[in-house]
Write a protein that holds these residues in place. Structure first.
Motif, PDB file in Angstrom:
ATOM      1  N   GLN A  82      87.262  39.160 -37.583  1.00  0.00           N
ATOM      2  CA  GLN A  82      88.295  38.129 -37.547  1.00  0.00           C
ATOM      3  C   GLN A  82      88.286  37.470 -36.188  1.00  0.00           C
ATOM      4  O   GLN A  82      88.440  38.136 -35.162  1.00  0.00           O
ATOM      5  N   ALA A  83      88.085  36.163 -36.162  1.00  0.00           N
ATOM      6  CA  ALA A  83      88.232  35.405 -34.917  1.00  0.00           C
ATOM      7  C   ALA A  83      89.714  35.103 -34.748  1.00  0.00           C
ATOM      8  O   ALA A  83      90.414  34.824 -35.728  1.00  0.00           O
ATOM      9  N   ARG A  84      90.213  35.191 -33.530  1.00  0.00           N
ATOM     10  CA  ARG A  84      91.648  34.991 -33.285  1.00  0.00           C
ATOM     11  C   ARG A  84      92.069  33.615 -33.799  1.00  0.00           C
ATOM     12  O   ARG A  84      91.428  32.615 -33.512  1.00  0.00           O
ATOM     13  N   GLY A  85      93.125  33.614 -34.604  1.00  0.00           N
ATOM     14  CA  GLY A  85      93.628  32.372 -35.188  1.00  0.00           C
ATOM     15  C   GLY A  85      93.097  32.110 -36.581  1.00  0.00           C
ATOM     16  O   GLY A  85      93.545  31.169 -37.234  1.00  0.00           O
ATOM     17  N   ASN A  86      92.153  32.902 -37.060  1.00  0.00           N
ATOM     18  CA  ASN A  86      91.577  32.717 -38.396  1.00  0.00           C
ATOM     19  C   ASN A  86      91.785  33.967 -39.240  1.00  0.00           C
ATOM     20  O   ASN A  86      92.144  35.025 -38.731  1.00  0.00           O
ATOM     21  N   ALA A 106      83.187  32.191 -33.838  1.00  0.00           N
ATOM     22  CA  ALA A 106      84.270  32.567 -32.942  1.00  0.00           C
ATOM     23  C   ALA A 106      84.373  31.639 -31.743  1.00  0.00           C
ATOM     24  O   ALA A 106      85.418  31.575 -31.113  1.00  0.00           O
ATOM     25  N   ARG A 109      86.573  32.496 -28.593  1.00  0.00           N
ATOM     26  CA  ARG A 109      87.787  33.240 -28.927  1.00  0.00           C
ATOM     27  C   ARG A 109      87.510  34.732 -29.056  1.00  0.00           C
ATOM     28  O   ARG A 109      86.391  35.162 -29.290  1.00  0.00           O
ATOM     29  N   CYS A 110      88.568  35.514 -28.932  1.00  0.00           N
ATOM     30  CA  CYS A 110      88.476  36.963 -29.129  1.00  0.00           C
ATOM     31  C   CYS A 110      88.238  37.243 -30.607  1.00  0.00           C
ATOM     32  O   CYS A 110      88.581  36.437 -31.474  1.00  0.00           O
ATOM     33  N   VAL A 111      87.645  38.395 -30.888  1.00  0.00           N
ATOM     34  CA  VAL A 111      87.438  38.821 -32.268  1.00  0.00           C
ATOM     35  C   VAL A 111      87.970  40.240 -32.440  1.00  0.00           C
ATOM     36  O   VAL A 111      88.068  41.001 -31.485  1.00  0.00           O
ATOM     37  N   ARG A 112      88.321  40.560 -33.693  1.00  0.00           N
ATOM     38  CA  ARG A 112      88.748  41.913 -34.044  1.00  0.00           C
ATOM     39  C   ARG A 112      87.806  42.386 -35.137  1.00  0.00           C
ATOM     40  O   ARG A 112      87.548  41.648 -36.099  1.00  0.00           O
ATOM     41  N   TRP A 126      91.509  43.336 -30.145  1.00  0.00           N
ATOM     42  CA  TRP A 126      90.852  42.092 -29.745  1.00  0.00           C
ATOM     43  C   TRP A 126      89.817  42.377 -28.663  1.00  0.00           C
ATOM     44  O   TRP A 126      90.144  42.955 -27.619  1.00  0.00           O
ATOM     45  N   CYS A 129      86.711  38.898 -25.372  1.00  0.00           N
ATOM     46  CA  CYS A 129      87.570  37.799 -24.903  1.00  0.00           C
ATOM     47  C   CYS A 129      86.985  37.141 -23.664  1.00  0.00           C
ATOM     48  O   CYS A 129      86.324  37.752 -22.888  1.00  0.00           O
TER      49      CYS A 129
END
Length: 129
Positions: A82-86, A106, A109-112, A126, A129
């Motif tokens: 997951q890219a932050r915000g998506n 991404a 952006r940070c990813v999870r 996250w 970053c």
């Protein structure tokens, strides 16, 4: 095209196929990993029953879950990025060798990442970053 040109092209194609087959037999681990995710490996997140391997290429992040012990039977596995915000991109099911690959754009952006094999799982929080 004359018959000589056709024979040369067939011979060249056969030589390329033979060489690629020999490379796959000579180094199966590296050929297998390289074919799933493009880019370079940036992180491996281990857990009790496997690990999530994370690759980056340009602005794209690719992940796959690999079990710790290879078996010949299918078992539940999942991987998510997951890219932050998506929203997360998920591959879940019963697999023998790996879950994924899943790829997201991404950018910077940070990813999870999350992954599971059987009863073991991991969630990274996250990262990158």
């Amino acid at each position: 095209m004359d018959s000589g040109a056709i024979r040369r092209r067939v011979a060249l194609g056969l030589a390329v196929l033979t060489a690629s087959g020999l490379l796959a037999v000579a180094c199966p681990g590296s050929a297998q990993a390289a074919s799933y995710c493009s880019g370079h490996k940036v992180r491996t997140v281990p857990f009790a029953t496997g690990s999530v391997q994370l690759y980056r290429s340009g602005g794209y992040v690719c992940a796959m879950t690999v079990p710790k012990k290879q078996q010949s039977r299918k078992r539940p596995m999942s991987v998510s990025v997951q890219a932050r915000g998506n929203r997360p991109v998920v591959d879940a099911g019963r697999f023998v060798h790996h879950a994924g690959p899943v790829t997201v754009h991404a950018g910077h952006r940070c990813v999870r990442i999350r992954g599971s094999v059987g009863s073991g799982s991991v969630s990274s929080g996250w990262i990158l970053c």
